[in-house]
Design a protein around this motif. Structure first.
Motif, PDB file in Angstrom:
ATOM      1  N   ALA A  20       0.801  -1.227   0.000  1.00  0.00           N
ATOM      2  CA  ALA A  20       0.000   0.000   0.000  1.00  0.00           C
ATOM      3  C   ALA A  20       0.836   1.281   0.000  1.00  0.00           C
ATOM      4  O   ALA A  20       0.566   2.181  -0.801  1.00  0.00           O
ATOM      5  CB  ALA A  20      -0.987  -0.005   1.165  1.00  0.00           C
ATOM      6  N   PRO A  21       1.863   1.430   0.844  1.00  0.00           N
ATOM      7  CA  PRO A  21       2.664   2.666   0.796  1.00  0.00           C
ATOM      8  C   PRO A  21       3.369   2.870  -0.547  1.00  0.00           C
ATOM      9  O   PRO A  21       3.460   3.991  -1.045  1.00  0.00           O
ATOM     10  CB  PRO A  21       3.679   2.500   1.925  1.00  0.00           C
ATOM     11  CG  PRO A  21       3.061   1.513   2.847  1.00  0.00           C
ATOM     12  CD  PRO A  21       2.249   0.598   1.982  1.00  0.00           C
ATOM     13  N   ALA A  22       3.822   1.781  -1.144  1.00  0.00           N
ATOM     14  CA  ALA A  22       4.480   1.902  -2.441  1.00  0.00           C
ATOM     15  C   ALA A  22       3.485   2.360  -3.509  1.00  0.00           C
ATOM     16  O   ALA A  22       3.810   3.205  -4.363  1.00  0.00           O
ATOM     17  CB  ALA A  22       5.109   0.571  -2.842  1.00  0.00           C
ATOM     18  N   LEU A  23       2.283   1.839  -3.474  1.00  0.00           N
ATOM     19  CA  LEU A  23       1.265   2.254  -4.438  1.00  0.00           C
ATOM     20  C   LEU A  23       0.852   3.712  -4.220  1.00  0.00           C
ATOM     21  O   LEU A  23       0.625   4.454  -5.189  1.00  0.00           O
ATOM     22  CB  LEU A  23       0.049   1.347  -4.354  1.00  0.00           C
ATOM     23  CG  LEU A  23       0.248  -0.072  -4.892  1.00  0.00           C
ATOM     24  CD1 LEU A  23      -1.009  -0.908  -4.672  1.00  0.00           C
ATOM     25  CD2 LEU A  23       0.634  -0.056  -6.349  1.00  0.00           C
ATOM     26  N   LEU A  24       0.761   4.146  -2.982  1.00  0.00           N
ATOM     27  CA  LEU A  24       0.437   5.544  -2.693  1.00  0.00           C
ATOM     28  C   LEU A  24       1.548   6.475  -3.164  1.00  0.00           C
ATOM     29  O   LEU A  24       1.277   7.556  -3.696  1.00  0.00           O
ATOM     30  CB  LEU A  24       0.166   5.737  -1.207  1.00  0.00           C
ATOM     31  CG  LEU A  24      -1.150   5.136  -0.704  1.00  0.00           C
ATOM     32  CD1 LEU A  24      -1.249   5.270   0.810  1.00  0.00           C
ATOM     33  CD2 LEU A  24      -2.327   5.781  -1.387  1.00  0.00           C
ATOM     34  N   ALA A  25       2.794   6.067  -2.980  1.00  0.00           N
ATOM     35  CA  ALA A  25       3.921   6.872  -3.462  1.00  0.00           C
ATOM     36  C   ALA A  25       3.905   6.966  -4.986  1.00  0.00           C
ATOM     37  O   ALA A  25       4.151   8.033  -5.556  1.00  0.00           O
ATOM     38  CB  ALA A  25       5.241   6.277  -2.978  1.00  0.00           C
ATOM     39  N   LEU A  26       3.597   5.866  -5.651  1.00  0.00           N
ATOM     40  CA  LEU A  26       3.504   5.872  -7.108  1.00  0.00           C
ATOM     41  C   LEU A  26       2.375   6.779  -7.575  1.00  0.00           C
ATOM     42  O   LEU A  26       2.539   7.558  -8.520  1.00  0.00           O
ATOM     43  CB  LEU A  26       3.286   4.453  -7.626  1.00  0.00           C
ATOM     44  CG  LEU A  26       3.168   4.296  -9.143  1.00  0.00           C
ATOM     45  CD1 LEU A  26       4.457   4.731  -9.821  1.00  0.00           C
ATOM     46  CD2 LEU A  26       2.820   2.872  -9.495  1.00  0.00           C
ATOM     47  N   LEU A  27       1.242   6.743  -6.903  1.00  0.00           N
ATOM     48  CA  LEU A  27       0.121   7.608  -7.238  1.00  0.00           C
ATOM     49  C   LEU A  27       0.495   9.083  -7.057  1.00  0.00           C
ATOM     50  O   LEU A  27       0.174   9.924  -7.895  1.00  0.00           O
ATOM     51  CB  LEU A  27      -1.097   7.260  -6.386  1.00  0.00           C
ATOM     52  CG  LEU A  27      -2.348   8.097  -6.617  1.00  0.00           C
ATOM     53  CD1 LEU A  27      -2.868   7.883  -8.029  1.00  0.00           C
ATOM     54  CD2 LEU A  27      -3.405   7.765  -5.596  1.00  0.00           C
ATOM     55  N   ALA A  28       1.202   9.395  -5.972  1.00  0.00           N
ATOM     56  CA  ALA A  28       1.635  10.773  -5.728  1.00  0.00           C
ATOM     57  C   ALA A  28       2.589  11.244  -6.830  1.00  0.00           C
ATOM     58  O   ALA A  28       2.481  12.387  -7.306  1.00  0.00           O
ATOM     59  CB  ALA A  28       2.306  10.884  -4.361  1.00  0.00           C
ATOM     60  N   LEU A  29       3.499  10.390  -7.262  1.00  0.00           N
ATOM     61  CA  LEU A  29       4.421  10.757  -8.344  1.00  0.00           C
ATOM     62  C   LEU A  29       3.680  10.989  -9.655  1.00  0.00           C
ATOM     63  O   LEU A  29       4.017  11.900 -10.419  1.00  0.00           O
ATOM     64  CB  LEU A  29       5.483   9.673  -8.525  1.00  0.00           C
ATOM     65  CG  LEU A  29       6.565   9.629  -7.453  1.00  0.00           C
ATOM     66  CD1 LEU A  29       7.477   8.431  -7.676  1.00  0.00           C
ATOM     67  CD2 LEU A  29       7.373  10.907  -7.453  1.00  0.00           C
ATOM     68  N   ILE A  30       2.663  10.204  -9.925  1.00  0.00           N
ATOM     69  CA  ILE A  30       1.874  10.386 -11.143  1.00  0.00           C
ATOM     70  C   ILE A  30       1.135  11.727 -11.104  1.00  0.00           C
ATOM     71  O   ILE A  30       1.104  12.468 -12.089  1.00  0.00           O
ATOM     72  CB  ILE A  30       0.894   9.213 -11.333  1.00  0.00           C
ATOM     73  CG1 ILE A  30       1.671   7.946 -11.691  1.00  0.00           C
ATOM     74  CG2 ILE A  30      -0.143   9.527 -12.406  1.00  0.00           C
ATOM     75  CD1 ILE A  30       0.853   6.685 -11.672  1.00  0.00           C
ATOM     76  N   ILE A  31       0.570  12.062  -9.951  1.00  0.00           N
ATOM     77  CA  ILE A  31      -0.148  13.334  -9.812  1.00  0.00           C
ATOM     78  C   ILE A  31       0.805  14.514  -9.958  1.00  0.00           C
ATOM     79  O   ILE A  31       0.517  15.480 -10.669  1.00  0.00           O
ATOM     80  CB  ILE A  31      -0.892  13.388  -8.467  1.00  0.00           C
ATOM     81  CG1 ILE A  31      -2.056  12.394  -8.481  1.00  0.00           C
ATOM     82  CG2 ILE A  31      -1.403  14.787  -8.169  1.00  0.00           C
ATOM     83  CD1 ILE A  31      -2.715  12.183  -7.145  1.00  0.00           C
ATOM     84  N   ILE A  32       1.972  14.437  -9.319  1.00  0.00           N
ATOM     85  CA  ILE A  32       2.962  15.515  -9.419  1.00  0.00           C
ATOM     86  C   ILE A  32       3.435  15.661 -10.863  1.00  0.00           C
ATOM     87  O   ILE A  32       3.518  16.768 -11.393  1.00  0.00           O
ATOM     88  CB  ILE A  32       4.149  15.253  -8.467  1.00  0.00           C
ATOM     89  CG1 ILE A  32       3.693  15.410  -7.016  1.00  0.00           C
ATOM     90  CG2 ILE A  32       5.308  16.178  -8.773  1.00  0.00           C
ATOM     91  CD1 ILE A  32       4.696  14.916  -6.009  1.00  0.00           C
ATOM     92  N   GLY A  33       3.724  14.540 -11.514  1.00  0.00           N
ATOM     93  CA  GLY A  33       4.162  14.582 -12.905  1.00  0.00           C
ATOM     94  C   GLY A  33       3.116  15.202 -13.812  1.00  0.00           C
ATOM     95  O   GLY A  33       3.430  15.986 -14.709  1.00  0.00           O
ATOM     96  N   GLY A  34       1.858  14.882 -13.575  1.00  0.00           N
ATOM     97  CA  GLY A  34       0.773  15.458 -14.361  1.00  0.00           C
ATOM     98  C   GLY A  34       0.651  16.952 -14.159  1.00  0.00           C
ATOM     99  O   GLY A  34       0.476  17.707 -15.124  1.00  0.00           O
TER     100      GLY A  34
END
Length: 141
Positions: A20-34
């Motif tokens: 779960a923490p890894a998936l949340l970090a990946l989601l945060a990176l996708i949002i920041i990149g967008g």
């Protein structure tokens, strides 16, 4: 058979807690990149609009004022909120005699604050884009 089920009983919860923490970090990176990609596009659009507005102005002084106004309008239309922004317009092409190819360029700089995302290590990002637009070669300058 019963022992094998008891041994695996908590493994699903453990796997979820690890993943779960890894998936949340990946989601945060996708949002920041967008958000960064959208900001780059908005600043580039503002620079293109500023250069175009400057190129159709009649005088050198008018070109700078029109470029700045159109850049601010473009950034506002895109919904990009800059904590700091500036426009630099190179209108030296207006000094070229008629019949000589010339251009004007506009550089738009915007500081986008990404700290509102509550991700550690993410702060303001400075985005600078430069666009050029040709002046009419045979227009009186």
């Amino acid at each position: 058979m019963r022992r094998r089920r008891d041994a695996e009983r908590g493994s699903m919860s453990l796997e979820t807690a690890v993943v779960a923490p890894a998936l949340l970090a990946l989601l945060a990176l996708i949002i920041i990149g967008g958000r960064v990609a959208l900001a780059h596009q908005a600043v580039e659009s503002a620079a293109a609009e500023a250069a175009r507005s400057a190129s159709i102005a009649r005088t050198q002084g008018e070109a700078g004022a029109q470029a700045e106004a159109s850049a601010w309008a473009a950034l506002d239309n895109e919904g990009l909120h800059c904590s700091s922004r500036s426009v630099a317009v190179d209108t030296s092409g207006f000094a070229a005699p008629a019949g000589t190819p010339a251009s004007v360029s506009a550089t738009v700089t915007c500081v986008v604050n990404l700290a509102g995302l509550q991700v550690p290590g993410v702060g303001p990002q400075t985005i600078t884009k430069t666009m050029t637009s040709a002046l009419d070669t045979y227009r009186e300058r």
